[in-house]
Write a protein that holds these residues in place. Structure first.
Motif, PDB file in Angstrom:
ATOM      1  N   PRO A  72       0.829  -1.209   0.000  1.00  0.00           N
ATOM      2  CA  PRO A  72       0.000   0.000   0.000  1.00  0.00           C
ATOM      3  C   PRO A  72       0.865   1.262   0.000  1.00  0.00           C
ATOM      4  CG  PRO A  72      -0.800  -1.577   1.605  1.00  0.00           C
ATOM      5  CD  PRO A  72       0.532  -2.084   1.136  1.00  0.00           C
ATOM      6  N   ALA A  73       0.331   2.307  -0.608  1.00  0.00           N
ATOM      7  CA  ALA A  73       1.096   3.552  -0.733  1.00  0.00           C
ATOM      8  C   ALA A  73       0.201   4.739  -0.407  1.00  0.00           C
ATOM      9  CB  ALA A  73       1.658   3.684  -2.135  1.00  0.00           C
ATOM     10  N   LEU A  74       0.828   5.847  -0.175  1.00  0.00           N
ATOM     11  CA  LEU A  74       0.138   7.117   0.015  1.00  0.00           C
ATOM     12  C   LEU A  74       0.600   8.053  -1.086  1.00  0.00           C
ATOM     13  CD1 LEU A  74      -1.615   9.024   1.830  1.00  0.00           C
ATOM     14  CD2 LEU A  74       0.526   9.714   2.917  1.00  0.00           C
ATOM     15  N   VAL A  75      -0.365   8.640  -1.792  1.00  0.00           N
ATOM     16  CA  VAL A  75      -0.041   9.547  -2.888  1.00  0.00           C
ATOM     17  C   VAL A  75      -0.461  10.963  -2.500  1.00  0.00           C
ATOM     18  CG1 VAL A  75      -0.389  10.069  -5.326  1.00  0.00           C
ATOM     19  CG2 VAL A  75      -0.384   7.695  -4.553  1.00  0.00           C
ATOM     20  N   LEU A  76       0.430  11.902  -2.747  1.00  0.00           N
ATOM     21  CA  LEU A  76       0.159  13.304  -2.446  1.00  0.00           C
ATOM     22  C   LEU A  76       0.234  14.136  -3.722  1.00  0.00           C
ATOM     23  CD1 LEU A  76       2.486  13.788   0.674  1.00  0.00           C
ATOM     24  CD2 LEU A  76       0.102  13.055   0.675  1.00  0.00           C
ATOM     25  N   ALA A  77      -0.665  15.089  -3.821  1.00  0.00           N
ATOM     26  CA  ALA A  77      -0.542  16.131  -4.835  1.00  0.00           C
ATOM     27  C   ALA A  77      -0.207  17.420  -4.092  1.00  0.00           C
ATOM     28  CB  ALA A  77      -1.836  16.287  -5.621  1.00  0.00           C
ATOM     29  N   ILE A  78       0.825  18.121  -4.548  1.00  0.00           N
ATOM     30  CA  ILE A  78       1.306  19.327  -3.866  1.00  0.00           C
ATOM     31  C   ILE A  78       1.121  20.525  -4.784  1.00  0.00           C
ATOM     32  CG2 ILE A  78       3.329  20.469  -2.881  1.00  0.00           C
ATOM     33  CD1 ILE A  78       4.402  17.735  -2.157  1.00  0.00           C
ATOM     34  N   GLY A  79       0.554  21.581  -4.245  1.00  0.00           N
ATOM     35  CA  GLY A  79       0.385  22.807  -5.006  1.00  0.00           C
ATOM     36  C   GLY A  79       1.069  23.968  -4.310  1.00  0.00           C
ATOM     37  N   LEU A  80       1.919  24.684  -5.050  1.00  0.00           N
ATOM     38  CA  LEU A  80       2.573  25.882  -4.525  1.00  0.00           C
ATOM     39  C   LEU A  80       1.776  27.081  -5.017  1.00  0.00           C
ATOM     40  CD1 LEU A  80       6.310  24.949  -5.277  1.00  0.00           C
ATOM     41  CD2 LEU A  80       4.873  24.258  -3.356  1.00  0.00           C
ATOM     42  N   ASP A  81       0.997  27.673  -4.151  1.00  0.00           N
ATOM     43  CA  ASP A  81       0.116  28.762  -4.558  1.00  0.00           C
ATOM     44  C   ASP A  81       0.914  30.033  -4.824  1.00  0.00           C
ATOM     45  OD1 ASP A  81      -1.854  26.958  -4.170  1.00  0.00           O
ATOM     46  OD2 ASP A  81      -2.996  28.143  -2.719  1.00  0.00           O
ATOM     47  N   GLY A  82       0.613  30.658  -5.934  1.00  0.00           N
ATOM     48  CA  GLY A  82       1.250  31.934  -6.247  1.00  0.00           C
ATOM     49  C   GLY A  82       2.724  31.818  -6.568  1.00  0.00           C
ATOM     50  N   ALA A  83       3.157  30.673  -7.126  1.00  0.00           N
ATOM     51  CA  ALA A  83       4.572  30.524  -7.479  1.00  0.00           C
ATOM     52  C   ALA A  83       4.949  31.578  -8.511  1.00  0.00           C
ATOM     53  CB  ALA A  83       4.833  29.126  -8.040  1.00  0.00           C
ATOM     54  N   PRO A  84       5.980  32.379  -8.243  1.00  0.00           N
ATOM     55  CA  PRO A  84       6.344  33.447  -9.181  1.00  0.00           C
ATOM     56  C   PRO A  84       7.015  32.901 -10.430  1.00  0.00           C
ATOM     57  CG  PRO A  84       7.959  33.314  -7.412  1.00  0.00           C
ATOM     58  CD  PRO A  84       6.864  32.344  -7.076  1.00  0.00           C
ATOM     59  N   ALA A  85       7.008  33.704 -11.475  1.00  0.00           N
ATOM     60  CA  ALA A  85       7.741  33.334 -12.697  1.00  0.00           C
ATOM     61  C   ALA A  85       9.225  33.537 -12.424  1.00  0.00           C
ATOM     62  CB  ALA A  85       7.275  34.200 -13.864  1.00  0.00           C
ATOM     63  N   GLU A  86       9.970  32.451 -12.431  1.00  0.00           N
ATOM     64  CA  GLU A  86      11.395  32.505 -12.096  1.00  0.00           C
ATOM     65  C   GLU A  86      12.204  31.775 -13.155  1.00  0.00           C
ATOM     66  OE1 GLU A  86      11.570  32.392  -7.289  1.00  0.00           O
ATOM     67  OE2 GLU A  86      10.902  30.554  -8.248  1.00  0.00           O
ATOM     68  N   GLY A  87      13.495  32.044 -13.147  1.00  0.00           N
ATOM     69  CA  GLY A  87      14.400  31.340 -14.036  1.00  0.00           C
ATOM     70  C   GLY A  87      14.606  29.918 -13.563  1.00  0.00           C
ATOM     71  N   PRO A  88      15.188  29.067 -14.422  1.00  0.00           N
ATOM     72  CA  PRO A  88      15.361  27.649 -14.069  1.00  0.00           C
ATOM     73  C   PRO A  88      16.216  27.427 -12.832  1.00  0.00           C
ATOM     74  CG  PRO A  88      16.551  28.218 -16.093  1.00  0.00           C
ATOM     75  CD  PRO A  88      15.658  29.369 -15.778  1.00  0.00           C
ATOM     76  N   VAL A  89      17.213  28.255 -12.617  1.00  0.00           N
ATOM     77  CA  VAL A  89      18.090  28.072 -11.444  1.00  0.00           C
ATOM     78  C   VAL A  89      17.303  28.309 -10.160  1.00  0.00           C
ATOM     79  CG1 VAL A  89      20.129  28.912 -10.226  1.00  0.00           C
ATOM     80  CG2 VAL A  89      20.180  28.675 -12.721  1.00  0.00           C
ATOM     81  N   ALA A  90      16.526  29.390 -10.112  1.00  0.00           N
ATOM     82  CA  ALA A  90      15.732  29.698  -8.916  1.00  0.00           C
ATOM     83  C   ALA A  90      14.683  28.622  -8.672  1.00  0.00           C
ATOM     84  CB  ALA A  90      15.073  31.064  -9.070  1.00  0.00           C
ATOM     85  N   VAL A  91      14.069  28.125  -9.750  1.00  0.00           N
ATOM     86  CA  VAL A  91      13.062  27.068  -9.606  1.00  0.00           C
ATOM     87  C   VAL A  91      13.696  25.811  -9.026  1.00  0.00           C
ATOM     88  CG1 VAL A  91      11.537  25.505 -10.858  1.00  0.00           C
ATOM     89  CG2 VAL A  91      11.547  27.941 -11.416  1.00  0.00           C
ATOM     90  N   ARG A  92      14.878  25.423  -9.551  1.00  0.00           N
ATOM     91  CA  ARG A  92      15.554  24.212  -9.036  1.00  0.00           C
ATOM     92  C   ARG A  92      15.891  24.366  -7.564  1.00  0.00           C
ATOM     93  NH1 ARG A  92      18.208  24.236 -14.113  1.00  0.00           N
ATOM     94  NH2 ARG A  92      20.019  25.260 -13.209  1.00  0.00           N
ATOM     95  N   ARG A  93      16.348  25.543  -7.172  1.00  0.00           N
ATOM     96  CA  ARG A  93      16.679  25.752  -5.763  1.00  0.00           C
ATOM     97  C   ARG A  93      15.435  25.612  -4.888  1.00  0.00           C
ATOM     98  NH1 ARG A  93      20.507  31.119  -6.495  1.00  0.00           N
ATOM     99  NH2 ARG A  93      22.401  30.032  -7.145  1.00  0.00           N
ATOM    100  N   ARG A  94      14.332  26.189  -5.327  1.00  0.00           N
ATOM    101  CA  ARG A  94      13.091  26.105  -4.555  1.00  0.00           C
ATOM    102  C   ARG A  94      12.639  24.652  -4.426  1.00  0.00           C
ATOM    103  NH1 ARG A  94       9.479  30.058  -3.529  1.00  0.00           N
ATOM    104  NH2 ARG A  94      10.341  31.393  -5.154  1.00  0.00           N
ATOM    105  N   LEU A  95      12.701  23.916  -5.536  1.00  0.00           N
ATOM    106  CA  LEU A  95      12.243  22.530  -5.508  1.00  0.00           C
ATOM    107  C   LEU A  95      13.183  21.641  -4.706  1.00  0.00           C
ATOM    108  CD1 LEU A  95      10.917  22.059  -9.156  1.00  0.00           C
ATOM    109  CD2 LEU A  95       9.705  22.773  -7.086  1.00  0.00           C
TER     110      LEU A  95
END
Length: 405
Positions: A181-204
Protein backbone atom coordinates in the motif's frame (compact mmCIF):
# COMPACT_ATOMS: atom_id res chain seq x y z
CA UNK A 1 61.67 32.57 -11.50
CA UNK A 2 64.28 29.86 -12.31
CA UNK A 3 65.51 27.80 -9.41
CA UNK A 4 69.10 27.79 -8.35
CA UNK A 5 71.38 24.97 -9.35
CA UNK A 6 71.61 24.00 -5.68
CA UNK A 7 67.80 23.56 -5.50
CA UNK A 8 67.74 21.49 -8.70
CA UNK A 9 70.59 19.32 -7.42
CA UNK A 10 68.78 18.77 -4.10
CA UNK A 11 65.58 17.69 -5.88
CA UNK A 12 67.51 15.38 -8.20
CA UNK A 13 68.65 13.31 -5.23
CA UNK A 14 65.00 12.26 -4.65
CA UNK A 15 64.51 10.95 -8.16
CA UNK A 16 65.99 7.43 -7.63
CA UNK A 17 63.62 6.90 -4.71
CA UNK A 18 60.38 7.86 -6.47
CA UNK A 19 58.93 4.34 -6.42
CA UNK A 20 59.79 3.83 -2.77
CA UNK A 21 58.35 7.25 -1.95
CA UNK A 22 55.05 6.35 -3.64
CA UNK A 23 54.89 3.08 -1.69
CA UNK A 24 55.54 4.95 1.52
CA UNK A 25 52.60 7.20 0.77
CA UNK A 26 50.06 4.57 -0.29
CA UNK A 27 51.05 1.81 2.14
CA UNK A 28 52.12 3.94 5.06
CA UNK A 29 51.10 7.54 5.46
CA UNK A 30 47.71 7.24 3.71
CA UNK A 31 46.76 4.27 5.92
CA UNK A 32 46.31 6.69 8.81
CA UNK A 33 43.54 8.55 6.97
CA UNK A 34 39.97 7.63 8.05
CA UNK A 35 38.37 5.36 5.45
CA UNK A 36 41.53 4.68 3.45
CA UNK A 37 42.10 1.18 4.84
CA UNK A 38 38.69 0.08 3.51
CA UNK A 39 39.63 0.85 -0.09
CA UNK A 40 40.28 -2.15 -2.39
CA UNK A 41 43.92 -3.25 -2.56
CA UNK A 42 44.10 -2.81 -6.33
CA UNK A 43 42.99 0.81 -5.98
CA UNK A 44 45.67 1.48 -3.38
CA UNK A 45 48.51 -0.55 -4.93
CA UNK A 46 47.90 0.27 -8.57
CA UNK A 47 45.91 3.38 -9.25
CA UNK A 48 46.76 5.50 -6.20
CA UNK A 49 50.39 4.38 -6.25
CA UNK A 50 50.63 5.39 -9.90
CA UNK A 51 49.06 8.75 -9.08
CA UNK A 52 51.54 9.27 -6.24
CA UNK A 53 54.48 8.46 -8.53
CA UNK A 54 53.09 10.81 -11.13
CA UNK A 55 52.77 13.57 -8.55
CA UNK A 56 56.37 13.22 -7.40
CA UNK A 57 57.71 13.15 -10.96
CA UNK A 58 55.51 16.11 -11.85
CA UNK A 59 57.14 18.07 -9.05
CA UNK A 60 60.61 17.08 -10.23
CA UNK A 61 59.78 18.21 -13.78
CA UNK A 62 58.62 21.56 -12.45
CA UNK A 63 61.92 21.96 -10.65
CA UNK A 64 63.77 21.53 -13.96
CA UNK A 65 61.45 23.98 -15.73
CA UNK A 66 59.51 21.40 -17.76
CA UNK A 67 55.78 21.78 -18.44
CA UNK A 68 53.42 19.70 -16.32
CA UNK A 69 50.02 18.25 -17.19
CA UNK A 70 47.22 17.56 -14.70
CA UNK A 71 45.44 15.13 -17.01
CA UNK A 72 46.11 12.07 -14.84
CA UNK A 73 44.88 13.89 -11.74
CA UNK A 74 41.65 14.74 -13.55
CA UNK A 75 41.16 11.14 -14.69
CA UNK A 76 41.79 9.75 -11.21
CA UNK A 77 39.52 12.35 -9.58
CA UNK A 78 36.70 11.37 -11.94
CA UNK A 79 37.26 7.68 -11.14
CA UNK A 80 37.21 8.28 -7.40
CA UNK A 81 34.00 10.31 -7.75
CA UNK A 82 32.35 7.52 -9.73
CA UNK A 83 33.42 4.97 -7.13
CA UNK A 84 32.00 7.12 -4.33
CA UNK A 85 35.22 7.92 -2.49
CA UNK A 86 34.56 10.91 -0.20
CA UNK A 87 36.08 14.12 -1.48
CA UNK A 88 37.70 14.85 1.88
CA UNK A 89 39.60 11.55 1.74
CA UNK A 90 40.80 12.21 -1.80
CA UNK A 91 42.02 15.71 -0.95
CA UNK A 92 43.69 14.46 2.23
CA UNK A 93 45.75 11.96 0.23
CA UNK A 94 47.11 14.83 -1.84
CA UNK A 95 47.85 16.91 1.26
CA UNK A 96 49.61 14.00 2.99
CA UNK A 97 51.51 13.25 -0.22
CA UNK A 98 52.89 16.79 -0.21
CA UNK A 99 53.99 16.37 3.38
CA UNK A 100 55.74 13.06 2.65
CA UNK A 101 57.54 14.65 -0.29
CA UNK A 102 58.62 17.54 1.92
CA UNK A 103 60.00 15.02 4.42
CA UNK A 104 61.96 13.31 1.65
CA UNK A 105 63.48 16.63 0.54
CA UNK A 106 64.33 17.52 4.10
CA UNK A 107 65.97 14.13 4.68
CA UNK A 108 68.29 14.40 1.66
CA UNK A 109 69.19 18.04 2.31
CA UNK A 110 72.71 18.66 3.51
CA UNK A 111 74.00 21.29 5.88
CA UNK A 112 74.19 24.64 4.09
CA UNK A 113 71.33 23.79 1.68
CA UNK A 114 68.64 25.49 3.72
CA UNK A 115 68.09 28.18 1.09
CA UNK A 116 67.77 25.57 -1.66
CA UNK A 117 65.27 23.65 0.48
CA UNK A 118 63.13 26.78 0.90
CA UNK A 119 63.11 27.27 -2.87
CA UNK A 120 61.76 23.75 -3.32
CA UNK A 121 59.14 24.23 -0.62
CA UNK A 122 57.85 27.29 -2.51
CA UNK A 123 57.47 25.25 -5.69
CA UNK A 124 55.86 22.38 -3.78
CA UNK A 125 53.23 24.56 -2.12
CA UNK A 126 52.44 26.48 -5.30
CA UNK A 127 51.96 23.33 -7.33
CA UNK A 128 49.88 21.73 -4.58
CA UNK A 129 47.37 24.57 -4.72
CA UNK A 130 46.88 24.10 -8.46
CA UNK A 131 46.55 20.31 -8.17
CA UNK A 132 44.03 20.44 -5.33
CA UNK A 133 41.93 22.93 -7.30
CA UNK A 134 42.00 20.66 -10.35
CA UNK A 135 41.13 17.55 -8.36
CA UNK A 136 38.27 19.19 -6.43
CA UNK A 137 36.78 20.77 -9.55
CA UNK A 138 36.90 17.52 -11.53
CA UNK A 139 35.50 15.47 -8.65
CA UNK A 140 32.57 17.84 -8.09
CA UNK A 141 31.81 18.05 -11.80
CA UNK A 142 31.74 14.27 -12.06
CA UNK A 143 29.58 13.87 -8.95
CA UNK A 144 27.20 16.50 -10.26
CA UNK A 145 26.90 14.68 -13.59
CA UNK A 146 26.37 11.32 -11.86
CA UNK A 147 23.75 12.73 -9.51
CA UNK A 148 21.95 14.37 -12.43
CA UNK A 149 21.83 10.99 -14.19
CA UNK A 150 20.57 9.29 -11.03
CA UNK A 151 17.88 11.95 -10.52
CA UNK A 152 16.77 11.64 -14.14
CA UNK A 153 16.59 7.84 -13.86
CA UNK A 154 14.75 8.07 -10.54
CA UNK A 155 12.31 10.63 -11.93
CA UNK A 156 11.65 8.39 -14.90
CA UNK A 157 10.86 5.47 -12.60
CA UNK A 158 8.59 7.58 -10.39
CA UNK A 159 6.82 9.01 -13.43
CA UNK A 160 6.25 5.50 -14.74
CA UNK A 161 4.77 4.46 -11.40
CA UNK A 162 2.48 7.49 -11.17
CA UNK A 163 1.39 7.28 -14.80
CA UNK A 164 0.72 3.54 -14.74
CA UNK A 165 3.63 2.55 -16.97
CA UNK A 166 5.12 0.15 -14.39
CA UNK A 167 3.07 -3.08 -14.42
CA UNK A 168 2.25 -5.01 -11.21
CA UNK A 169 5.10 -7.20 -9.97
CA UNK A 170 7.72 -5.35 -12.01
CA UNK A 171 11.21 -5.42 -10.53
CA UNK A 172 11.28 -1.61 -10.63
CA UNK A 173 8.74 -1.61 -7.82
CA UNK A 174 11.28 -3.32 -5.59
CA UNK A 175 13.83 -0.71 -6.62
CA UNK A 176 11.39 2.04 -5.65
CA UNK A 177 10.42 0.21 -2.43
CA UNK A 178 6.80 0.23 -3.60
CA UNK A 179 5.53 -3.32 -3.18
CA UNK A 180 2.55 -2.68 -0.89
CA UNK A 181 0.00 0.00 0.00
CA UNK A 182 1.10 3.55 -0.73
CA UNK A 183 0.14 7.12 0.02
CA UNK A 184 -0.04 9.55 -2.89
CA UNK A 185 0.16 13.30 -2.45
CA UNK A 186 -0.54 16.13 -4.83
CA UNK A 187 1.31 19.33 -3.87
CA UNK A 188 0.38 22.81 -5.01
CA UNK A 189 2.57 25.88 -4.53
CA UNK A 190 0.12 28.76 -4.56
CA UNK A 191 1.25 31.93 -6.25
CA UNK A 192 4.57 30.52 -7.48
CA UNK A 193 6.34 33.45 -9.18
CA UNK A 194 7.74 33.33 -12.70
CA UNK A 195 11.39 32.50 -12.10
CA UNK A 196 14.40 31.34 -14.04
CA UNK A 197 15.36 27.65 -14.07
CA UNK A 198 18.09 28.07 -11.44
CA UNK A 199 15.73 29.70 -8.92
CA UNK A 200 13.06 27.07 -9.61
CA UNK A 201 15.55 24.21 -9.04
CA UNK A 202 16.68 25.75 -5.76
CA UNK A 203 13.09 26.10 -4.56
CA UNK A 204 12.24 22.53 -5.51
CA UNK A 205 15.39 21.19 -3.84
CA UNK A 206 14.25 22.85 -0.63
CA UNK A 207 10.81 21.27 -1.02
CA UNK A 208 12.37 17.84 -1.62
CA UNK A 209 14.55 18.23 1.46
CA UNK A 210 11.54 19.24 3.56
CA UNK A 211 9.62 16.19 2.30
CA UNK A 212 12.50 13.84 3.14
CA UNK A 213 12.74 15.25 6.64
CA UNK A 214 8.99 15.20 7.23
CA UNK A 215 8.64 11.51 6.29
CA UNK A 216 12.04 10.35 7.53
CA UNK A 217 12.80 8.64 4.20
CA UNK A 218 14.01 9.63 0.75
CA UNK A 219 10.67 10.59 -0.78
CA UNK A 220 9.77 9.70 -4.37
CA UNK A 221 8.61 12.97 -5.87
CA UNK A 222 8.01 14.57 -9.25
CA UNK A 223 8.23 18.31 -8.65
CA UNK A 224 7.86 21.27 -10.95
CA UNK A 225 7.47 25.03 -10.58
CA UNK A 226 3.83 24.91 -9.43
CA UNK A 227 4.01 21.77 -7.26
CA UNK A 228 4.04 18.08 -8.11
CA UNK A 229 3.15 14.56 -7.04
CA UNK A 230 4.62 12.39 -4.29
CA UNK A 231 4.33 8.69 -3.45
CA UNK A 232 5.50 7.08 -0.21
CA UNK A 233 4.86 3.73 1.53
CA UNK A 234 1.55 3.87 3.37
CA UNK A 235 3.19 3.49 6.77
CA UNK A 236 4.82 6.88 6.21
CA UNK A 237 1.87 9.03 7.23
CA UNK A 238 2.09 12.75 6.49
CA UNK A 239 2.43 14.99 9.53
CA UNK A 240 -0.54 17.33 9.90
CA UNK A 241 1.78 20.31 9.64
CA UNK A 242 3.31 19.11 6.35
CA UNK A 243 1.95 22.09 4.37
CA UNK A 244 3.47 24.46 6.94
CA UNK A 245 6.86 22.73 6.68
CA UNK A 246 6.79 22.86 2.89
CA UNK A 247 5.62 26.46 2.94
CA UNK A 248 8.52 27.39 5.19
CA UNK A 249 10.92 25.62 2.83
CA UNK A 250 9.72 27.31 -0.36
CA UNK A 251 8.38 30.59 1.08
CA UNK A 252 4.99 30.10 -0.61
CA UNK A 253 1.53 28.98 0.57
CA UNK A 254 1.31 25.21 0.08
CA UNK A 255 -1.72 22.95 -0.21
CA UNK A 256 -1.47 19.15 -0.10
CA UNK A 257 -4.03 16.53 -1.12
CA UNK A 258 -3.56 12.99 0.24
CA UNK A 259 -5.08 9.79 -1.17
CA UNK A 260 -4.38 6.16 -0.19
CA UNK A 261 -3.54 3.49 -2.78
CA UNK A 262 -4.26 -0.06 -1.66
CA UNK A 263 -1.59 -1.52 -3.95
CA UNK A 264 1.06 -0.24 -6.39
CA UNK A 265 -1.19 -0.59 -9.44
CA UNK A 266 -3.70 1.75 -7.74
CA UNK A 267 -1.15 4.56 -7.49
CA UNK A 268 -2.08 6.02 -10.87
CA UNK A 269 -5.75 6.46 -9.97
CA UNK A 270 -4.79 7.78 -6.53
CA UNK A 271 -2.50 10.36 -8.11
CA UNK A 272 -5.27 11.45 -10.47
CA UNK A 273 -7.73 11.76 -7.56
CA UNK A 274 -5.24 13.70 -5.43
CA UNK A 275 -4.64 16.14 -8.28
CA UNK A 276 -8.39 16.61 -8.65
CA UNK A 277 -8.83 17.21 -4.91
CA UNK A 278 -6.11 19.82 -5.10
CA UNK A 279 -7.87 21.56 -7.98
CA UNK A 280 -11.19 21.54 -6.13
CA UNK A 281 -9.70 23.03 -2.96
CA UNK A 282 -8.47 25.93 -5.06
CA UNK A 283 -11.75 26.26 -6.93
CA UNK A 284 -13.71 26.18 -3.67
CA UNK A 285 -11.62 28.81 -1.93
CA UNK A 286 -10.29 26.50 0.74
CA UNK A 287 -7.18 27.84 2.46
CA UNK A 288 -3.85 26.07 1.88
CA UNK A 289 -3.44 23.03 4.10
CA UNK A 290 -3.65 19.24 4.16
CA UNK A 291 -6.79 18.01 2.39
CA UNK A 292 -8.40 14.59 1.99
CA UNK A 293 -11.45 13.38 0.10
CA UNK A 294 -13.68 13.85 3.15
CA UNK A 295 -12.92 17.58 3.06
CA UNK A 296 -14.30 18.01 -0.47
CA UNK A 297 -16.73 15.11 -0.74
CA UNK A 298 -19.71 17.20 -1.89
CA UNK A 299 -17.66 19.43 -4.16
CA UNK A 300 -15.95 16.41 -5.69
CA UNK A 301 -19.33 14.85 -6.44
CA UNK A 302 -20.68 18.07 -7.91
CA UNK A 303 -17.69 18.43 -10.23
CA UNK A 304 -17.94 14.91 -11.70
CA UNK A 305 -18.88 14.72 -15.33
CA UNK A 306 -21.81 12.55 -16.35
CA UNK A 307 -24.74 12.66 -18.75
CA UNK A 308 -26.10 15.79 -17.03
CA UNK A 309 -22.80 17.66 -16.69
CA UNK A 310 -23.16 19.64 -19.90
CA UNK A 311 -26.66 20.72 -18.91
CA UNK A 312 -25.49 21.99 -15.52
CA UNK A 313 -22.43 23.73 -17.00
CA UNK A 314 -24.66 25.35 -19.64
CA UNK A 315 -26.73 27.06 -16.94
CA UNK A 316 -24.08 29.79 -16.85
CA UNK A 317 -23.84 30.19 -20.63
CA UNK A 318 -26.15 33.24 -20.57
CA UNK A 319 -23.51 35.14 -18.54
CA UNK A 320 -20.45 33.67 -20.23
CA UNK A 321 -19.97 36.94 -22.13
CA UNK A 322 -20.00 38.91 -18.87
CA UNK A 323 -16.83 37.92 -16.97
CA UNK A 324 -17.57 40.47 -14.26
CA UNK A 325 -20.81 38.64 -13.46
CA UNK A 326 -19.07 35.26 -13.28
CA UNK A 327 -16.37 36.76 -11.10
CA UNK A 328 -18.96 38.25 -8.78
CA UNK A 329 -20.72 34.89 -8.53
CA UNK A 330 -17.47 33.09 -7.69
CA UNK A 331 -16.49 35.62 -5.05
CA UNK A 332 -20.00 35.69 -3.58
CA UNK A 333 -20.04 31.90 -3.15
CA UNK A 334 -16.46 31.90 -1.84
CA UNK A 335 -17.51 34.36 0.87
CA UNK A 336 -20.48 32.32 2.02
CA UNK A 337 -22.86 34.65 0.14
CA UNK A 338 -22.08 37.57 2.44
CA UNK A 339 -22.79 40.60 0.23
CA UNK A 340 -20.59 43.02 2.18
CA UNK A 341 -17.65 40.59 2.23
CA UNK A 342 -18.13 40.07 -1.51
CA UNK A 343 -18.25 43.82 -2.10
CA UNK A 344 -15.07 44.37 -0.06
CA UNK A 345 -13.24 41.60 -1.93
CA UNK A 346 -14.22 43.06 -5.29
CA UNK A 347 -13.80 46.70 -4.29
CA UNK A 348 -17.47 47.44 -5.11
CA UNK A 349 -20.43 48.98 -3.35
CA UNK A 350 -22.78 46.34 -1.87
CA UNK A 351 -25.58 47.67 -4.06
CA UNK A 352 -23.46 46.93 -7.14
CA UNK A 353 -23.06 43.35 -5.93
CA UNK A 354 -26.84 43.10 -5.49
CA UNK A 355 -27.41 44.40 -9.02
CA UNK A 356 -24.96 41.92 -10.53
CA UNK A 357 -26.44 38.97 -8.65
CA UNK A 358 -29.88 40.03 -9.79
CA UNK A 359 -28.70 40.08 -13.41
CA UNK A 360 -27.26 36.58 -12.97
CA UNK A 361 -30.60 35.38 -11.66
CA UNK A 362 -32.49 37.05 -14.52
CA UNK A 363 -30.24 35.62 -17.22
CA UNK A 364 -29.74 32.10 -15.85
CA UNK A 365 -32.87 31.48 -13.85
CA UNK A 366 -30.75 30.33 -10.88
CA UNK A 367 -32.21 31.36 -7.53
CA UNK A 368 -29.16 32.01 -5.35
CA UNK A 369 -31.34 32.54 -2.30
CA UNK A 370 -32.40 28.88 -2.35
CA UNK A 371 -30.14 25.93 -1.35
CA UNK A 372 -30.87 24.19 -4.64
CA UNK A 373 -29.87 27.27 -6.63
CA UNK A 374 -26.65 27.64 -4.64
CA UNK A 375 -25.77 23.97 -5.25
CA UNK A 376 -26.46 24.36 -8.99
CA UNK A 377 -24.27 27.47 -9.17
CA UNK A 378 -21.42 25.71 -7.38
CA UNK A 379 -21.69 22.65 -9.61
CA UNK A 380 -21.86 24.78 -12.77
CA UNK A 381 -18.78 26.77 -11.81
CA UNK A 382 -16.82 23.64 -10.84
CA UNK A 383 -17.70 21.88 -14.09
CA UNK A 384 -16.84 24.91 -16.21
CA UNK A 385 -13.54 25.32 -14.37
CA UNK A 386 -12.80 21.62 -14.90
CA UNK A 387 -13.58 21.91 -18.61
CA UNK A 388 -11.35 24.97 -18.92
CA UNK A 389 -8.52 23.21 -17.06
CA UNK A 390 -8.83 20.16 -19.32
CA UNK A 391 -8.62 22.34 -22.43
CA UNK A 392 -5.64 24.26 -21.06
CA UNK A 393 -7.50 27.56 -21.10
CA UNK A 394 -7.44 28.11 -17.34
CA UNK A 395 -10.44 29.12 -15.21
CA UNK A 396 -13.31 30.27 -17.31
CA UNK A 397 -14.17 33.19 -15.09
CA UNK A 398 -10.95 35.11 -14.85
CA UNK A 399 -8.69 35.52 -11.86
CA UNK A 400 -11.27 36.23 -9.22
CA UNK A 401 -11.33 34.36 -5.91
CA UNK A 402 -12.56 30.75 -6.12
CA UNK A 403 -15.86 29.29 -5.01
CA UNK A 404 -16.47 28.23 -1.42
CA UNK A 405 -19.89 26.71 -0.78
Amino acid sequence: MPLSSEARALAARCEPGVNELARRMTRGSFEELPGYAELPDDVKDVEMAATARHGVRLFLRRVTGQSASHRLFRERAAQRAEEGMPLHLLLRTHAVGVYVLWQALRDVARPGEEAALLELVDVLLQSHSAIVGTVAETYLDERSALEAEQRAERSSLVRGLLDGMVPPGHTLLDQLRMTGPALVLAIGLDGAPAEGPVAVRRRLRRVQTALDRAFGVEVLALLEAGGGRVVVPKECRPPEDLPRRLSKACDLPVRVAAVDAARPEAVTDAARTATEILRITRACGMPPGLHRMDDVLLEYHLSRRNESSHLISALLDPVADRPELLETLRVHLAHQQERRATAAALGLHPNTVDNRLAKIGERTGIDLSAPRGTALAIAALLLRESEAASSGEGPCSGDGPPVRP
